[in-house]
Enzyme design. Structure first.
Site, PDB file in Angstrom:
ATOM      1  N   GLY A  27       0.815  -1.208   0.000  1.00 42.06           N
ATOM      2  CA  GLY A  27       0.000   0.000   0.000  1.00 42.06           C
ATOM      3  C   GLY A  27       0.850   1.260   0.000  1.00 42.06           C
ATOM      4  O   GLY A  27       0.619   2.190  -0.783  1.00 42.06           O
ATOM      5  N   TYR A  54       6.510 -11.124   3.171  1.00 40.35           N
ATOM      6  CA  TYR A  54       6.361 -12.509   3.601  1.00 40.35           C
ATOM      7  C   TYR A  54       5.126 -13.193   3.023  1.00 40.35           C
ATOM      8  O   TYR A  54       4.888 -14.376   3.298  1.00 40.35           O
ATOM      9  CB  TYR A  54       6.324 -12.575   5.127  1.00 40.35           C
ATOM     10  CG  TYR A  54       7.593 -12.063   5.760  1.00 40.35           C
ATOM     11  CD1 TYR A  54       8.739 -12.839   5.791  1.00 40.35           C
ATOM     12  CD2 TYR A  54       7.651 -10.779   6.291  1.00 40.35           C
ATOM     13  CE1 TYR A  54       9.915 -12.357   6.350  1.00 40.35           C
ATOM     14  CE2 TYR A  54       8.819 -10.286   6.859  1.00 40.35           C
ATOM     15  CZ  TYR A  54       9.947 -11.078   6.883  1.00 40.35           C
ATOM     16  OH  TYR A  54      11.104 -10.597   7.429  1.00 40.35           O
ATOM     17  N   GLU A 122      -7.900 -20.815  -4.212  1.00 38.33           N
ATOM     18  CA  GLU A 122      -7.737 -20.763  -2.767  1.00 38.33           C
ATOM     19  C   GLU A 122      -9.123 -20.756  -2.141  1.00 38.33           C
ATOM     20  O   GLU A 122     -10.136 -20.587  -2.833  1.00 38.33           O
ATOM     21  CB  GLU A 122      -6.923 -19.533  -2.346  1.00 38.33           C
ATOM     22  CG  GLU A 122      -5.447 -19.619  -2.763  1.00 38.33           C
ATOM     23  CD  GLU A 122      -4.609 -18.485  -2.225  1.00 38.33           C
ATOM     24  OE1 GLU A 122      -5.170 -17.598  -1.548  1.00 38.33           O
ATOM     25  OE2 GLU A 122      -3.392 -18.471  -2.475  1.00 38.33           O
ATOM     26  N   HIS A 233      -5.119 -17.572  10.389  1.00 35.28           N
ATOM     27  CA  HIS A 233      -4.771 -18.460   9.284  1.00 35.28           C
ATOM     28  C   HIS A 233      -4.787 -19.893   9.799  1.00 35.28           C
ATOM     29  O   HIS A 233      -4.243 -20.175  10.868  1.00 35.28           O
ATOM     30  CB  HIS A 233      -3.390 -18.109   8.724  1.00 35.28           C
ATOM     31  CG  HIS A 233      -3.152 -18.713   7.371  1.00 35.28           C
ATOM     32  ND1 HIS A 233      -2.841 -20.045   7.196  1.00 35.28           N
ATOM     33  CD2 HIS A 233      -3.189 -18.171   6.126  1.00 35.28           C
ATOM     34  CE1 HIS A 233      -2.698 -20.291   5.914  1.00 35.28           C
ATOM     35  NE2 HIS A 233      -2.907 -19.174   5.240  1.00 35.28           N
ATOM     36  N   ARG A 270     -11.494 -19.328   5.362  1.00 36.19           N
ATOM     37  CA  ARG A 270     -10.488 -19.522   6.404  1.00 36.19           C
ATOM     38  C   ARG A 270     -11.072 -19.638   7.809  1.00 36.19           C
ATOM     39  O   ARG A 270     -10.555 -20.382   8.639  1.00 36.19           O
ATOM     40  CB  ARG A 270      -9.486 -18.364   6.362  1.00 36.19           C
ATOM     41  CG  ARG A 270      -8.530 -18.454   5.201  1.00 36.19           C
ATOM     42  CD  ARG A 270      -7.565 -17.296   5.190  1.00 36.19           C
ATOM     43  NE  ARG A 270      -6.613 -17.445   4.102  1.00 36.19           N
ATOM     44  CZ  ARG A 270      -5.699 -16.535   3.795  1.00 36.19           C
ATOM     45  NH1 ARG A 270      -5.620 -15.417   4.507  1.00 36.19           N
ATOM     46  NH2 ARG A 270      -4.864 -16.734   2.803  1.00 36.19           N
ATOM     47  N   HIS A 331      -3.448 -13.831  11.891  1.00 30.64           N
ATOM     48  CA  HIS A 331      -2.774 -13.568  10.619  1.00 30.64           C
ATOM     49  C   HIS A 331      -3.072 -12.182  10.060  1.00 30.64           C
ATOM     50  O   HIS A 331      -2.166 -11.497   9.589  1.00 30.64           O
ATOM     51  CB  HIS A 331      -3.186 -14.638   9.616  1.00 30.64           C
ATOM     52  CG  HIS A 331      -2.654 -14.445   8.236  1.00 30.64           C
ATOM     53  ND1 HIS A 331      -1.304 -14.303   7.966  1.00 30.64           N
ATOM     54  CD2 HIS A 331      -3.282 -14.369   7.023  1.00 30.64           C
ATOM     55  CE1 HIS A 331      -1.127 -14.150   6.666  1.00 30.64           C
ATOM     56  NE2 HIS A 331      -2.304 -14.173   6.085  1.00 30.64           N
ATOM     57  N   ARG A 366     -11.853 -12.053   5.564  1.00 29.12           N
ATOM     58  CA  ARG A 366     -11.157 -11.709   4.322  1.00 29.12           C
ATOM     59  C   ARG A 366     -11.079 -12.907   3.389  1.00 29.12           C
ATOM     60  O   ARG A 366     -10.640 -13.981   3.777  1.00 29.12           O
ATOM     61  CB  ARG A 366      -9.741 -11.207   4.643  1.00 29.12           C
ATOM     62  CG  ARG A 366      -8.900 -10.886   3.406  1.00 29.12           C
ATOM     63  CD  ARG A 366      -7.570 -10.319   3.802  1.00 29.12           C
ATOM     64  NE  ARG A 366      -6.734 -11.285   4.491  1.00 29.12           N
ATOM     65  CZ  ARG A 366      -5.853 -12.086   3.884  1.00 29.12           C
ATOM     66  NH1 ARG A 366      -5.743 -12.059   2.574  1.00 29.12           N
ATOM     67  NH2 ARG A 366      -5.103 -12.912   4.588  1.00 29.12           N
ATOM     68  N   SER A 371      -5.902  -9.298   0.083  1.00 27.19           N
ATOM     69  CA  SER A 371      -5.215  -8.240   0.834  1.00 27.19           C
ATOM     70  C   SER A 371      -4.181  -7.511  -0.006  1.00 27.19           C
ATOM     71  O   SER A 371      -4.090  -6.272   0.043  1.00 27.19           O
ATOM     72  CB  SER A 371      -4.570  -8.813   2.092  1.00 27.19           C
ATOM     73  OG  SER A 371      -3.723  -9.895   1.772  1.00 27.19           O
ATOM     74  N   LEU A 372      -3.367  -8.246  -0.781  1.00 23.67           N
ATOM     75  CA  LEU A 372      -2.412  -7.561  -1.655  1.00 23.67           C
ATOM     76  C   LEU A 372      -3.151  -6.713  -2.688  1.00 23.67           C
ATOM     77  O   LEU A 372      -2.720  -5.605  -3.023  1.00 23.67           O
ATOM     78  CB  LEU A 372      -1.511  -8.585  -2.363  1.00 23.67           C
ATOM     79  CG  LEU A 372      -0.481  -9.310  -1.491  1.00 23.67           C
ATOM     80  CD1 LEU A 372       0.290 -10.335  -2.325  1.00 23.67           C
ATOM     81  CD2 LEU A 372       0.489  -8.324  -0.854  1.00 23.67           C
TER      82      LEU A 372
END
Length: 509
Positions: A27, A54, A122, A233, A270, A331, A366, A371-372
């Site tokens: 960001g 990471y 995913e 996570h 998740r 996470h 989420r 997120s990215l």
């Protein structure tokens, strides 16, 4: 508590900057690049590498002709239990397609097969839309964006934010560098300081990402939105903070108990998978991630997941032969500073992007690899908003003084907080334990407030404030929704679809 450190700007070493970006994740770097390409002169203040580096799994975007932003939106809403801000979600999924092109323009090279993106599935996705670079997507994005920042001659300063200066608008900030306290005069501050999941005993976050950036803005009067939602996570290698990417399960790895039996659909959202593992552990069982089914499909684990494979081998495990013991770990901090879709807070000149901000995109849970995408989409939009707002945000020439006095050093331990949060505000919550946690954290906050002001006590205070807001949000939300599971209110309330907004004055401090 507006200012906690004792300072007098007339006596501090002073620098000036048109725009300061605090943080160097996806960001913050995106915001800096776009601002520089627009002809402005941002400065990056950072304490070092954060969560983006990471990130293993990937970045989700509806780039395939058979996919669509609408399908991506529906998956995001389902995962978020429909608490999402629909406008923000639509912004994410539509503009995300454009931002993938920008990432490639800035040097990122996503995996391809036969000339097409080699995407994967995913948990929660109805289409394999996750773009990746093996199992080090975040590192690839971080290094290429950092190089672009350096090529554009954006100055990067190593230091830690301590205070936001200014009552009616941003007029500067206090930061520490090499043990000294400095004053940086600016009219625009963009926070990209990361989340607060490290305040739990088991976490995938690096130790330097502690959530105190959120606490600094919280003390400055910015409300925290939906702090009760913390994503755990499902698969972190037991005894470490190594996250084993959801992409491993997307490729066919399975979760088994100590008897070798599957007990959950590995590609459920998740929160569902993490709670299923937690219940097994609570029963005294162990849980393992078995990567052997992936290998049986002909996938070479050392090529597809080189980072994970190398780490496991270094720790004495061969994923071709050995199931991997895993535990859930905090996470991602879904809540954060309340912002609009252009990163604006209620304080003129203060913006927030990435995990420290809450755009409303993620709702109560989420969706994997969003997120990215959120960082690059809203970092881009924040840069354009700052470009226009600069015409109205003038740098002040005033002096600022603060004479906060304190007593002896406090004895509050970050380790004690992490243990308390894990035991009382973790994957399974109950009112009596939440109230116990609130009482303990309040007493710690009061101890730190009357202690001798210092950068160390300031950081402790700000982490405690974020933890207290998290507990208060969990108390107020008397239902189970997404990652927030209340054993005393196990069902969702159809009428309870509102956001939680915590102001510092609500805490009675």
């Amino acid at each position: 508590m507006r200012y906690f450190l004792e300072f007098d700007t007339a006596r501090l070493p002073e620098d000036r900057a048109d725009i300061v970006i605090c943080g160097s994740g996806i960001g913050g770097l995106t915001t800096a690049i776009v601002l520089r390409e627009l002809g402005l002169r941002p400065l990056i203040l950072t304490r070092g590498i954060g969560n983006t580096y990471y990130s293993q799994g990937g970045i989700a975007a509806a780039v395939h002709p058979q996919d669509s932003p609408y399908l991506h939106m529906m998956d995001t809403l389902r995962a978020g239990r429909y608490l999402n801000d629909t406008k923000a979600v639509m912004t994410l999924v539509e503009e995300g397609i454009l931002r993938i092109a920008d990432l490639e323009r800035w040097g990122v090279r996503f995996d391809r097969r036969n000339g097409e993106y080699d995407t994967t599935s995913e948990g929660g996705h109805s289409f394999p839309r996750v773009l990746k670079v093996k199992d080090f997507t975040g590192r690839e994005i971080y290094t290429k964006l950092l190089k672009r920042v350096e090529d554009l001659s954006v100055p990067i300063v190593q230091g830690e934010l301590q205070e936001i200066v200014g009552e009616e608008r941003v007029e500067g900030l206090i930061y520490t560098q090499g043990g000294s306290i400095r004053f940086l005069r600016t009219g625009v501050l963009v926070l990209a300081t990361g989340g607060a999941a490290s305040m739990f005993l088991h976490t995938s976050n690096p130790s330097r990402v502690r959530g105190d950036g959120i606490g600094i803005a919280f003390r400055a009067g910015i409300p925290i939105k939906n702090p009760e939602f913390v994503q755990f996570h499902p698969t972190v290698f037991m005894g470490t903070n190594l996250l084993i990417s959801e992409a491993v399960r997307g490729e066919g790895a399975i979760l088994v108990d100590s008897k070798g039996e599957r007990f959950v659909d590995e590609l459920m959202p998740r929160d569902v998978v993490a709670r299923a593992i937690y219940m097994k552990l609570k029963e005294g069982d162990q849980v393992f991630l078995d990567m052997r089914p992936v290998a049986r499909r002909g996938v070479r684990l050392e090529e597809r997941f080189p980072t994970i494979f190398s780490f496991l081998k270094d720790n004495g495990l061969d994923p071709y032969r050995d199931p991997i013991p895993v535990v859930p770990a905090a996470h991602y901090y879904i809540g954060g500073l309340d912002v609009d879709t252009f990163g604006r807070t209620i304080l003129p000149g203060l913006y927030a992007v990435g995990e420290c901000a809450c755009t409303g995109v993620h709702g109560a849970n989420r969706l994997a690899s969003n997120s990215l995408l959120e960082g690059v989409v809203f970092g881009y939009r924040t840069a354009y908003r700052v470009y226009h707002d600069m015409k109205y945000l003038k740098v002040s020439g005033a002096d600022f003084r603060n004479r906060a006095k304190g007593g002896k050093a406090h004895k509050v331990s970050f380790g004690d907080l992490r243990k308390l949060m894990w035991e009382n505000v973790g994957l399974e919550r109950r009112e009596e334990y939440l109230l116990k946690a609130e009482e303990s954290i309040r007493s710690w906050v009061e101890e730190v407030i009357v202690s001798e002001p210092s950068p160390e006590s300031r950081q402790t205070l700000d982490i405690l404030l974020v933890a207290l807001a998290t507990v208060r949000g969990a108390i107020l939300r008397k239902e189970s929704r997404g990652v927030h599971y209340r054993s005393d209110f196990p069902s969702e309330r159809e009428t309870f679809r509102k956001d939680t907004l915590i102001h510092i004055q609500h805490l009675g401090i």
